[in-house]
Write an enzyme that holds these catalytic residues in place. Structure first.
Site, mmCIF file in Angstrom:
data_model
loop_
_atom_site.group_PDB
_atom_site.id
_atom_site.type_symbol
_atom_site.label_atom_id
_atom_site.label_comp_id
_atom_site.label_asym_id
_atom_site.label_seq_id
_atom_site.Cartn_x
_atom_site.Cartn_y
_atom_site.Cartn_z
ATOM 1 N N TRP A 1 -11.683 -6.055 -1.618
ATOM 2 C CA TRP A 1 -9.951 -6.463 -1.279
ATOM 3 C C TRP A 1 -9.880 -7.652 -1.799
ATOM 4 C CZ3 TRP A 1 -11.374 -1.634 -0.912
ATOM 5 C CH2 TRP A 1 -10.707 -0.254 -0.001
ATOM 6 N N ASP B 1 1.029 -1.247 0.048
ATOM 7 C CA ASP B 1 0.158 -0.392 0.119
ATOM 8 C C ASP B 1 1.430 0.919 -0.308
ATOM 9 O OD1 ASP B 1 0.675 -0.859 2.551
ATOM 10 O OD2 ASP B 1 -0.769 0.372 3.558
ATOM 11 N N ASP C 1 -5.662 -2.778 -2.737
ATOM 12 C CA ASP C 1 -5.285 -1.529 -3.909
ATOM 13 C C ASP C 1 -4.322 -2.312 -5.045
ATOM 14 O OD1 ASP C 1 -4.959 -1.104 -0.763
ATOM 15 O OD2 ASP C 1 -3.706 0.293 -1.251
ATOM 16 N N GLU D 1 -2.453 9.029 -1.326
ATOM 17 C CA GLU D 1 -3.365 8.215 -0.379
ATOM 18 C C GLU D 1 -4.863 8.587 -0.725
ATOM 19 O OE1 GLU D 1 -2.616 6.898 3.982
ATOM 20 O OE2 GLU D 1 -3.908 5.001 3.235
ATOM 21 N N HIS E 1 0.928 6.594 -2.771
ATOM 22 C CA HIS E 1 0.030 5.112 -2.337
ATOM 23 C C HIS E 1 -0.747 5.356 -3.461
ATOM 24 C CE1 HIS E 1 -1.160 4.031 1.532
ATOM 25 N NE2 HIS E 1 -2.274 3.324 1.497
ATOM 26 N N ARG F 1 5.440 4.140 5.978
ATOM 27 C CA ARG F 1 5.164 4.426 7.692
ATOM 28 C C ARG F 1 5.309 2.802 8.372
ATOM 29 N NH1 ARG F 1 -0.961 5.859 5.777
ATOM 30 N NH2 ARG F 1 -1.792 4.293 5.060
ATOM 31 N N ASP F 2 4.602 2.975 8.999
ATOM 32 C CA ASP F 2 4.895 1.421 9.874
ATOM 33 C C ASP F 2 3.877 0.320 9.528
ATOM 34 O OD1 ASP F 2 2.403 2.725 10.791
ATOM 35 O OD2 ASP F 2 2.635 2.477 12.785
ATOM 36 N N GLU F 3 3.395 0.358 8.496
ATOM 37 C CA GLU F 3 2.622 -0.596 6.744
ATOM 38 C C GLU F 3 2.804 -1.180 6.406
ATOM 39 O OE1 GLU F 3 -1.065 1.427 7.267
ATOM 40 O OE2 GLU F 3 -2.143 -0.460 6.306
HETATM 41 C C1 RAM Z 1 -4.747 1.069 5.124
HETATM 42 C C2 RAM Z 1 -3.803 1.327 3.434
HETATM 43 C C3 RAM Z 1 -4.364 0.877 2.803
HETATM 44 C C4 RAM Z 1 -6.265 0.119 2.367
HETATM 45 C C5 RAM Z 1 -6.461 -0.051 4.050
HETATM 46 C C6 RAM Z 1 -7.653 -0.554 4.501
HETATM 47 O O1 RAM Z 1 -4.598 0.990 5.844
HETATM 48 O O2 RAM Z 1 -2.908 2.511 3.542
HETATM 49 O O3 RAM Z 1 -4.230 1.407 1.527
HETATM 50 O O4 RAM Z 1 -5.748 -0.530 1.739
HETATM 51 O O5 RAM Z 1 -5.809 0.499 4.921
#
Ligand code: RAM
Length: 867
Positions: free
Chosen positions: A524, A457, A470, A737, A758, A461-463
């Site tokens: 998703w 995504d 996506d 994003e 994003h 960041r912490d992800e």
């Molecule tokens: C966020 C992500 C992503 C999205 C989800 C639902 O944390 O960055 O882009 O698909 O949420």
């Protein structure tokens, strides 16, 4: 007179460098260059280096043709070449040979154990990277040597002091408990007679380091990192030696005192044991590795290229922040890290911080949440400048703050090293509007930033998770920009494996249980169906559909079960039209479009795709069953959400875009009414975008479907917020994003989730390629092109090029003085159906070669905007 076609060396599966592949019978593809217009392949002949030949095969197929010989054994190398015959009687020479080499195909080929640094050395997760080494002897002249290597953790291997290969963050991230990819390196030239040393630096990476939002988790796949390496040496006399990770390896700590994917890396150069990966080094004080069990059946060869250092950028500007800090601007938001050249006293530490944007002139760090993105280098104090680049971390950044630089900072001494999956770029787009071109560049950069081994995504960041929604919306754009079938094939294998384990498609793959459960969510989970389908359309790889078929059907069956008897998916958790621009910053899922409408529309769509897939694969009963399901869901959708005259229960851009694009309406009258309403809605919003993740990829197509080209262009070229071009006017160099990740006053959106990289909202690039320029696939793999450009928006020209599996295709138009010229290039062995804007109902069929058409054309936008 026929001139002979020229056949390029064949390729194997989707590999760029077919060394150590996992397919024992790799399919072959080839492209042809032929001068003659309309060239079609009549027949082919394949020869393998073991003498196998197919003889002349009467077939036009040149894409993913079955391997004609005996299967490759482990380590086996074979050559292949092709020649082709044209329908026009032309005959080509043999292509050059291409060589393919299998990796270790059977679990029993693995003798290596998992060499794990002992507990005494192991720090807390994201602690020090550890060194492992082993000496060995080369006893005779070497014919060839291969290193098969992977790790629990991330690694870099050295042989006799030289780094092996150029992979970054190897082995990348897959669902390690299902599939761990190893790499094969040709290390013949790195060996020498007599004493040799193999060494590795091992960090926690995705295996053991912290991953995920809300504090994340550590030790996800295990609490011990380990190296799994098998060096196989074949001597000129035919004998072999194998050096594997075993108890003879010795371990120590090294210069990397902390390494975290999110937080960054600390490197104290004084702690480097000089010469540690070379023979003659005294490792008596090092500790023996523990040898742990690992699971050889999980070890798989990659299907795509690794992450590499793809480009290096120099700072474009040196800025001074509000507290006097030095900030370098690299002019482009990227994923990667810095490489520095620094000279100063021993023990002096330089600190590097990273951010995507500035706020008030300082690094905006809040969007990084719990990712420190901070690297530190402590100097050895050499007489020569020291060069350093962290190896076990990655950042998403455009700006870097450099603190405590010894002496005057020469910006040339700091470079941004752009790292991502080293895919082949294949598609381009260009038009007369510089803002649209920048938008397209931004989409490409966001793809680069987020294909760091898996489709993520965001990179900062912490992800950085493989969010399914996506890539689901972005897959068509992705497949045009880069050849990403190989990398996504791997990701889909993980998706299938996680799905089989969890009983649903999790919202991100690999799955890490950061949320209470992996609840199914529309758009998703639908990635399980749509991503393979898109890849099939773009690459022609039917085998991928066959492989994914159980996953595709399992998803649609699961959703069918969730809908109960009425075919409406109206219960349970949904992300919905995520990040609808009207959603409050802290409630990204609070969309105007009903979740149930989105979910039911997707259910109808993916049921239909599965029906089509079943038909292609010859599963006729399934084809009928899923077609019926798709019909029933479509009918339920209409019953619940569509008035008889064609109005929708949710009066939103996304609802109409779904209904129109996914063909959920009943007859031309409903479509016409829905189209008119969509145009009204967009106009009522002053031609600003009103869609989130779900509606965004569809809205322009929906408008064009109902003939509202001017509205589609008004939306596309809108500059006010929210719109695609608003971020461009704010200086964006990647896709954000949120439509307003940065607010018009230059402050960062207060929402928790505010990335500046994003790709999801960049899905519109596919519309630029297919519709603005007019280059679309009409048959899988672009065997047949659909060239149907829709000029408008005041553009005076637009063009797209694509390296299709058949060769280069182009579509481009230019207009002046009421006339439009369309230029089309069709690769050999392909065809195209061309529609001129002035004659939308008259298809023109053409074969390979260059074709130029002209027609009358007036753009209504010209009248509206006097130049
Ligand atoms: C966020 C992500 C992503 C999205 C989800 C639902 O944390 O960055 O882009 O698909 O949420």
């Amino acid at each position: 007179m026929t001139s002979s076609p020229h056949v390029h060396a064949p390729t194997f599966e989707h590999h760029l460098h077919p060394l150590g592949i996992g397919e024992p019978a790799p399919r072959l593809s080839w492209a042809v260059t032929a001068d003659l217009p309309g060239w079609r392949q009549q027949a082919y002949e394949i020869e393998l280096s073991d003498g196998t030949t197919t003889g002349r095969v009467e077939s036009g197929e040149s894409l993913l043709v079955p391997w004609p010989g005996a299967e490759l054994g482990s380590r086996e190398r074979r050559g292949a070449r092709v020649r082709v015959y044209g329908a026009d009687g032309s005959a080509g020479d043999w292509s050059p040979w291409s060589h393919v080499e299998a990796g270790l195909l059977r679990p029993s080929d693995w003798q290596a154990g998992a060499a794990a640094p002992p507990l005494d050395l192991l720090g807390v997760p994201d602690g020090p990277a550890l060194l492992l080494r082993r000496d060995f002897a080369v006893r005779a002249p070497v014919e060839r040597a291969r290193l098969y290597v992977t790790a629990h953790g991330t690694y870099e291997v050295e042989l006799n002091g030289r780094v092996v290969g150029d992979d970054v963050l190897a082995p990348g991230w897959s669902s390690y408990h299902h599939r761990l990819r190893y790499r094969t390196h040709d290390v013949t030239d790195l060996l020498r007679a007599g004493g040799n040393t193999i060494g590795a630096t091992l960090a926690d990476g995705w295996y053991r380091g912290r991953l995920g939002f809300m504090g994340g988790k550590t030790d996800i796949y295990g609490d011990r990192t380990a190296l799994i390496a098998q060096l196989e040496i074949t001597y000129a006399d035919g004998t072999t030696d194998t050096v594997v990770t075993d108890g003879a390896w010795r371990c120590a700590s090294g210069p990397v005192t902390a390494a975290s994917l999110y937080d960054g890396e600390r490197h104290d150069a004084r702690l480097l044991p000089r010469g540690w990966s070379q023979p003659g080094f005294d490792d008596a004080s090092w500790l023996p590795a523990d040898v742990l069990r690992h699971d050889p059946p999980l070890l798989v060869a990659p299907t795509g290229p690794p992450v590499r250092r793809v480009e290096t950028l120099s700072p474009v500007e040196v800025l001074t922040g509000p507290s006097g800090e030095t900030i370098l601007d690299f002019g482009q938001n990227v994923s990667g890290r810095l490489r520095i050249r620094v000279q100063g006293p021993a023990g002096h530490t330089v600190t590097l911080r990273h951010a995507e944007v500035l706020e008030g002139g300082a690094l905006a760090l809040r969007p990084l949440r719990h990712a420190a993105a901070l690297d530190q280098y402590t100097l050895r104090g050499d007489a020569e400048p020291e060069e350093w680049e962290p190896r076990f971390t990655m950042h998403g950044f455009r700006y870097a703050q450099v603190d405590d630089w010894p002496g005057e900072l020469d910006p040339a001494d700091v470079q941004a090293v752009v790292c991502h999956t080293d895919m082949r770029p294949i598609g381009t787009f260009d038009c007369s509007d510089p803002l649209l071109n920048r938008l397209h560049d931004n989409v490409r950069w966001s793809m680069r930033g987020n294909f760091v081994d898996l489709p993520t995504d965001c990179p900062q960041r912490d992800e950085r998770l493989g969010w399914t929604g996506d890539i689901q919306v972005f897959a068509p754009a992705a497949a045009f920009l880069y050849d990403c079938t190989g990398p996504l094939t791997s990701w889909l294998a993980d998706l299938s494996a996680e799905q089989a384990e969890l009983g649903t498609v999790p919202p991100y793959v690999p799955w890490v249980s950061l949320m209470s459960s992996a609840a199914p969510a529309a758009a998703w989970g639908d990635a399980a169906v749509i991503v393979p389908w898109v890849l099939y359309q773009r690459s022609g790889d039917l085998g991928l559909l066959r492989t994914q078929y159980p996953s595709m059907t399992a998803w649609v069956d699961e959703v069918a079960g969730l809908t109960g008897g009425n075919h409406l998916w109206d219960e349970g958790f949904q992300f919905g039209d995520w990040l609808d621009p009207a959603a409050p910053p802290d409630k990204p899922g609070k969309a105007r479009t009903d979740h149930a409408l989105v979910a039911t529309a997707y259910h109808a769509w993916t049921a239909r795709i599965v029906a089509d897939t079943a038909a292609l694969l010859g599963h006729d009963a399934d084809a009928a069953r899923y077609a019926e399901l798709a019909e029933a869901v479509g009918a339920a959708f209409r019953r619940e959400f569509v008035t008889p005259s064609g109005r929708l229960a949710c009066d939103t851009q996304t609802a109409y875009a779904l209904a129109l694009c996914l063909d959920l309406l009943d007859g031309p009258e409903q479509r016409e009414r829905a189209g008119r309403r969509l145009v009204e809605l967009v106009a009522a919003d002053d031609h600003r975008i009103g869609t989130g993740f779900v509606g965004t990829p569809l809205i322009c197509d929906a408008l064009c479907l109902v003939g509202a080209y001017d509205t589609a262009y008004a939306l596309l070229t809108q500059r006010n917020c929210p719109s695609w071009l608003y971020p461009v006017t704010m200086g964006a160099t990647t896709i954000w994003e949120r439509w307003d990740s940065m607010l018009p006053d230059g402050t960062v959106n207060p929402g928790e989730m505010t990335s500046f990289n994003h790709y999801a909202l960049g899905a519109v690039a596919d519309f630029l390629h297919r519709t603005v320029a007019g280059l679309a696939p009409a048959a899988p793999g672009y065997r047949e092109l659909l060239v149907r450009p829709c000029p408008g928006g005041g553009l005076s020209r637009a063009s797209a090029t694509l390296e299709t599996p058949f060769g280069r295709a182009e579509a481009g138009w230019e207009r002046a003085g009421g006339r439009l010229e369309l230029r089309v290039v069709v690769p050999p062995n392909a065809t195209a159906t061309v529609y001129l804007p002035a004659e939308p109902a008259r298809p023109i069929a053409v074969g390979s070669g260059e074709h130029v058409f002209t027609c009358a054309f007036r753009d209504p936008a010209d009248e509206e905007r006097p130049s």
